[in-house]
Motif scaffolding. Sequence first.
Motif, PDB file in Angstrom:
ATOM      1  N   THR A  51       7.318   0.846  -7.385  1.00 19.64           N
ATOM      2  CA  THR A  51       6.824   0.104  -6.225  1.00 19.64           C
ATOM      3  C   THR A  51       7.790   0.343  -5.075  1.00 19.64           C
ATOM      4  O   THR A  51       8.999   0.089  -5.210  1.00 19.64           O
ATOM      5  CB  THR A  51       6.726  -1.400  -6.524  1.00 19.64           C
ATOM      6  OG1 THR A  51       5.802  -1.601  -7.599  1.00 19.64           O
ATOM      7  CG2 THR A  51       6.228  -2.157  -5.308  1.00 19.64           C
TER       8      THR A  51
ATOM      9  N   THR B 116      -5.763  -0.479   1.266  1.00 20.55           N
ATOM     10  CA  THR B 116      -5.924  -1.455   2.339  1.00 20.55           C
ATOM     11  C   THR B 116      -5.330  -0.872   3.611  1.00 20.55           C
ATOM     12  O   THR B 116      -4.179  -0.413   3.608  1.00 20.55           O
ATOM     13  CB  THR B 116      -5.219  -2.780   1.997  1.00 20.55           C
ATOM     14  OG1 THR B 116      -5.704  -3.257   0.742  1.00 20.55           O
ATOM     15  CG2 THR B 116      -5.485  -3.817   3.063  1.00 20.55           C
TER      16      THR B 116
ATOM     17  N   HIS C 257       3.818  -0.167   0.074  1.00 23.31           N
ATOM     18  CA  HIS C 257       3.651  -1.263   1.029  1.00 23.31           C
ATOM     19  C   HIS C 257       4.320  -0.885   2.346  1.00 23.31           C
ATOM     20  O   HIS C 257       5.489  -0.471   2.356  1.00 23.31           O
ATOM     21  CB  HIS C 257       4.277  -2.568   0.515  1.00 23.31           C
ATOM     22  CG  HIS C 257       3.605  -3.148  -0.679  1.00 23.31           C
ATOM     23  ND1 HIS C 257       2.382  -3.778  -0.611  1.00 23.31           N
ATOM     24  CD2 HIS C 257       3.987  -3.189  -1.980  1.00 23.31           C
ATOM     25  CE1 HIS C 257       2.040  -4.195  -1.824  1.00 23.31           C
ATOM     26  NE2 HIS C 257       2.991  -3.850  -2.665  1.00 23.31           N
TER      27      HIS C 257
ATOM     28  N   THR D 230      -7.365   2.364 -11.837  1.00 20.15           N
ATOM     29  CA  THR D 230      -7.358   1.376 -10.759  1.00 20.15           C
ATOM     30  C   THR D 230      -6.930   2.057  -9.474  1.00 20.15           C
ATOM     31  O   THR D 230      -5.890   2.734  -9.439  1.00 20.15           O
ATOM     32  CB  THR D 230      -6.395   0.216 -11.087  1.00 20.15           C
ATOM     33  OG1 THR D 230      -6.804  -0.407 -12.302  1.00 20.15           O
ATOM     34  CG2 THR D 230      -6.412  -0.821  -9.979  1.00 20.15           C
ATOM     35  N   PHE D 231      -7.739   1.870  -8.416  1.00 18.98           N
ATOM     36  CA  PHE D 231      -7.414   2.430  -7.101  1.00 18.98           C
ATOM     37  C   PHE D 231      -7.671   1.356  -6.059  1.00 18.98           C
ATOM     38  O   PHE D 231      -8.763   0.776  -5.996  1.00 18.98           O
ATOM     39  CB  PHE D 231      -8.268   3.660  -6.801  1.00 18.98           C
ATOM     40  CG  PHE D 231      -7.945   4.300  -5.470  1.00 18.98           C
ATOM     41  CD1 PHE D 231      -6.899   5.200  -5.359  1.00 18.98           C
ATOM     42  CD2 PHE D 231      -8.673   3.988  -4.331  1.00 18.98           C
ATOM     43  CE1 PHE D 231      -6.596   5.789  -4.146  1.00 18.98           C
ATOM     44  CE2 PHE D 231      -8.382   4.566  -3.117  1.00 18.98           C
ATOM     45  CZ  PHE D 231      -7.339   5.472  -3.013  1.00 18.98           C
ATOM     46  N   SER D 232      -6.649   1.083  -5.238  1.00 21.04           N
ATOM     47  CA  SER D 232      -6.748   0.069  -4.195  1.00 21.04           C
ATOM     48  C   SER D 232      -6.141   0.628  -2.918  1.00 21.04           C
ATOM     49  O   SER D 232      -5.008   1.126  -2.930  1.00 21.04           O
ATOM     50  CB  SER D 232      -6.027  -1.223  -4.622  1.00 21.04           C
ATOM     51  OG  SER D 232      -6.071  -2.181  -3.584  1.00 21.04           O
TER      52      SER D 232
ATOM     53  N   CYS E 199     -10.929  -0.848  -5.033  1.00 21.10           N
ATOM     54  CA  CYS E 199     -10.789  -1.770  -3.908  1.00 21.10           C
ATOM     55  C   CYS E 199     -10.563  -0.954  -2.642  1.00 21.10           C
ATOM     56  O   CYS E 199      -9.549  -0.248  -2.537  1.00 21.10           O
ATOM     57  CB  CYS E 199      -9.618  -2.735  -4.123  1.00 21.10           C
ATOM     58  SG  CYS E 199      -9.785  -3.810  -5.556  1.00 21.10           S
TER      59      CYS E 199
ATOM     60  N   SER F 130      -2.022   1.699  -5.753  1.00 20.61           N
ATOM     61  CA  SER F 130      -2.289   0.645  -4.785  1.00 20.61           C
ATOM     62  C   SER F 130      -1.459   0.920  -3.547  1.00 20.61           C
ATOM     63  O   SER F 130      -0.255   1.197  -3.650  1.00 20.61           O
ATOM     64  CB  SER F 130      -1.947  -0.731  -5.370  1.00 20.61           C
ATOM     65  OG  SER F 130      -2.155  -1.748  -4.413  1.00 20.61           O
TER      66      SER F 130
ATOM     67  N   GLU G 109      -0.987  -0.405   0.654  1.00 18.13           N
ATOM     68  CA  GLU G 109      -1.282  -1.205   1.845  1.00 18.13           C
ATOM     69  C   GLU G 109      -0.615  -0.501   3.017  1.00 18.13           C
ATOM     70  O   GLU G 109       0.606  -0.611   3.209  1.00 18.13           O
ATOM     71  CB  GLU G 109      -0.759  -2.630   1.685  1.00 18.13           C
ATOM     72  CG  GLU G 109      -1.097  -3.530   2.862  1.00 18.13           C
ATOM     73  CD  GLU G 109      -0.577  -4.943   2.680  1.00 18.13           C
ATOM     74  OE1 GLU G 109      -0.659  -5.727   3.641  1.00 18.13           O
ATOM     75  OE2 GLU G 109      -0.085  -5.244   1.571  1.00 18.13           O
TER      76      GLU G 109
ATOM     77  N   THR H 287       2.772   1.915  -6.320  1.00 14.32           N
ATOM     78  CA  THR H 287       2.383   0.893  -5.353  1.00 14.32           C
ATOM     79  C   THR H 287       3.188   1.113  -4.082  1.00 14.32           C
ATOM     80  O   THR H 287       4.426   1.231  -4.141  1.00 14.32           O
ATOM     81  CB  THR H 287       2.638  -0.518  -5.903  1.00 14.32           C
ATOM     82  OG1 THR H 287       1.935  -0.665  -7.139  1.00 14.32           O
ATOM     83  CG2 THR H 287       2.149  -1.573  -4.929  1.00 14.32           C
TER      84      THR H 287
ATOM     85  N   SER I  48       2.038   4.523 -12.572  1.00 12.39           N
ATOM     86  CA  SER I  48       1.641   3.485 -11.631  1.00 12.39           C
ATOM     87  C   SER I  48       2.464   3.643 -10.359  1.00 12.39           C
ATOM     88  O   SER I  48       3.688   3.804 -10.426  1.00 12.39           O
ATOM     89  CB  SER I  48       1.848   2.087 -12.241  1.00 12.39           C
ATOM     90  OG  SER I  48       1.570   1.080 -11.290  1.00 12.39           O
TER      91      SER I  48
ATOM     92  N   ALA J 259      -2.790   3.873 -12.164  1.00  6.08           N
ATOM     93  CA  ALA J 259      -3.002   2.783 -11.203  1.00  6.08           C
ATOM     94  C   ALA J 259      -2.336   3.171  -9.892  1.00  6.08           C
ATOM     95  O   ALA J 259      -1.170   3.593  -9.877  1.00  6.08           O
ATOM     96  CB  ALA J 259      -2.431   1.467 -11.725  1.00  6.08           C
TER      97      ALA J 259
END
Length: 741
Positions: A528, A622, A557, A618-620, A655, A581, A583, A555, A553, A579
């Motif tokens: 992350t 934003t 931000h 999982t794919f997100s 998402c 993610s 933003e 992530t 995974s 996974a």
Amino acid sequence: MRSAGSEAAGARNGGGGRPGRGRDGPGQRHRAGLAGAAGRGRPGAGSGAAGKCRRPRPARAQSPRGCPRSAGQGALSPGCPPRPPRSLPVLAGRRDAVFPPEPGGGLSRYRGAPSLGPRPLLGAVRAPPRTGTPGATLPLRAALPVPVRVAGDSRSPPGASAGRGRPERRRGPAPGRGLRSGHGAGTGYKRHRQRPAHGAGGLRPMPRRREVLALGSLCLRSLAQHMQSLWVRDYSDNYLDEFQFRFVMGPFNDLPGSAVQELLRVLAESRRLSRAALHLLLLPQLRELSLSPCPGLASNGIARLLALRCQGLSSLDLRGCSRLSPAALEAVVEALPRLQRLVLAATQAEERVLSALGRRCRGLRELDVSHCRNLAPPALRCLAFDPLHRRRGCPALRVLLARGLELAGDGATAAASALAFLLLALPCLEFLAHGSVPDALRLLHEQELDGAEDADGFPSLQEAARWRGAAPGGHRLTLPLRHVEDVEEPDLAVVRAMCPQAEEANVWLSNGTSTAELQRWGSLSRLTLGCAESRVLVGLVPVLQSLGPHLQSLTLHGFCCHDGLALVAVLAACPGLRAFSAELHLPPDTGTDSGEPGEEPPRRDTDPLPRGCPQLQTFSLTLTGGTGSGLALGTTLSPTLTSLLRHAPRLQRLCLLAIPFPLDPVFQAVLAAPGPPLQELQELSLAGSCVSARTVRLLLASHGRLRRMDLSRCRDIHRRDYDGFLQSVRKQRLDLDIAWE
């Protein structure tokens, strides 16, 4: 004995009347429901009548047009020559029944109560094969209240059309008319041609239909529904507030522990769990218990019952149960030595509760004491060492969550020292969640260990280090931590040196600093990364090219995304992701279209990710910030999303939040692609994105396992569209929840 009216009716129906009324001529027809009323078993029934009825027949009521009807329960005589049944028909009307085969072979069908209304009840009569002597009588059985459909019959039951999901009215033939011979004669049903199945392999082009719950789940739901009004009513009315029982022999004592756990979960989720129900369901066979959904029910009295009855618990969740006093928590911990998982977050837990845990629960593996106001980081040392008995505790503890216990000012140094003692004294600790863990690791890395014993009786850091086998001037100390949080970029070298086996890390990148140290952390599989808005996404590509082959995974931000090519580079560097993610922030000029008025747009690769992410589940994504319509970003990001969704066969959760450009071309291209796209998709969230109702209908008609769809704040979805989606889901009985606001 028969009345004259009945004999006249029999002669009129079975003799030389209208064609099709008797049994002798060609094209013979008979009235349904009479069971061979015109035939050989009655005198005067026709020219071919032979023999007499062996016992008198009861009087028959007259129906319109002279059709005799059965008056109550009696016996009918199958005087007509039987025919072998070709299939088991379904009776028309409201009160018909199908009965099992008679001992002599074949099937019998009898008419029950008369039809409601002016028209008589009509139905096909299929007599059994000819056995026995003519004129034998069969007993009349009680008719069932509803029609029974037998497996293998191709006709549709009343009120339903074959191959359709809507009810349909069907009327039987008019009274007094003969029934057509042949298959299904007189049933009053139309023959419907079955519609062929849609899609490849006979799959219906819709999400998964709502499954029928297992019998055990249905029973538990029924118990939960009637818990207060039936099962605990007597106890709550007569004993709850007047007596205190150590054990209660109630109706749930014979249930296995797993069933009791599931019943408690169903009661808590449906908000039907009461204090009386909890008294009856705290049983010795329980192995797991969670009171976090109903913290208001957890009182000191419940804690006493818990300590008395449920001493075999291995998992206990008391999150938010602030009514439990520290003494009650200590008593519960003392009584449950087999605990392996305990959640005390946001409770009144104190140092003595942790001391009891260290003494009694030697097999404890997971502990959560986050946001406990009566605890400080130095109190956590009681888990690892008992200063009164001079014995180490919790040797199997692997996960310790202590978020929200940070101390400011001079307390930060004491917190780092206490956490360093925990890291040394707990040999199996893999994850310690606290903001001062990087400071504790720096303290151990620099070997600034205090040799003096603590004033509270705890050993010094040097003695705790000797438990690990470390000695001054010897080999460098390492820890078995697998997950570290709140790591800043300057501390990367220290954390990586102290935790060489770490598999998951949360790192905050500063502005303008190098990421070379992060590239050397090859043991990471879950990463992350967070940063300020000024750091561009493309700057992560060198890091991910080094770590990407091992990452499962990722992530992100706060990174800035100028176009979709940076996202392509990031995903291409991590082919084994499961996974993802992100933003991301958009620059202020992303929403406006660039280029001269007559300039042709540059050609973009239509499949920028040909290999895709075959393991992605999982794919997100934003997107925040930016102005305008977002068409400039859509020219590069739309092909990226299309290519990714095409080559992600295991995707289960998708998402796409606050996407400023239209997503209709993306989903239309994905659903039109060959193969089974989005076949494993179960959750889809498009909140705040640009998507039309037509695209949603395409998703509903796709071959998938979609269970949940979130369309909140989608400006192109209106109330009438949402109502249409819900109507389609109800009509098709789909196991799908759609959210919209």
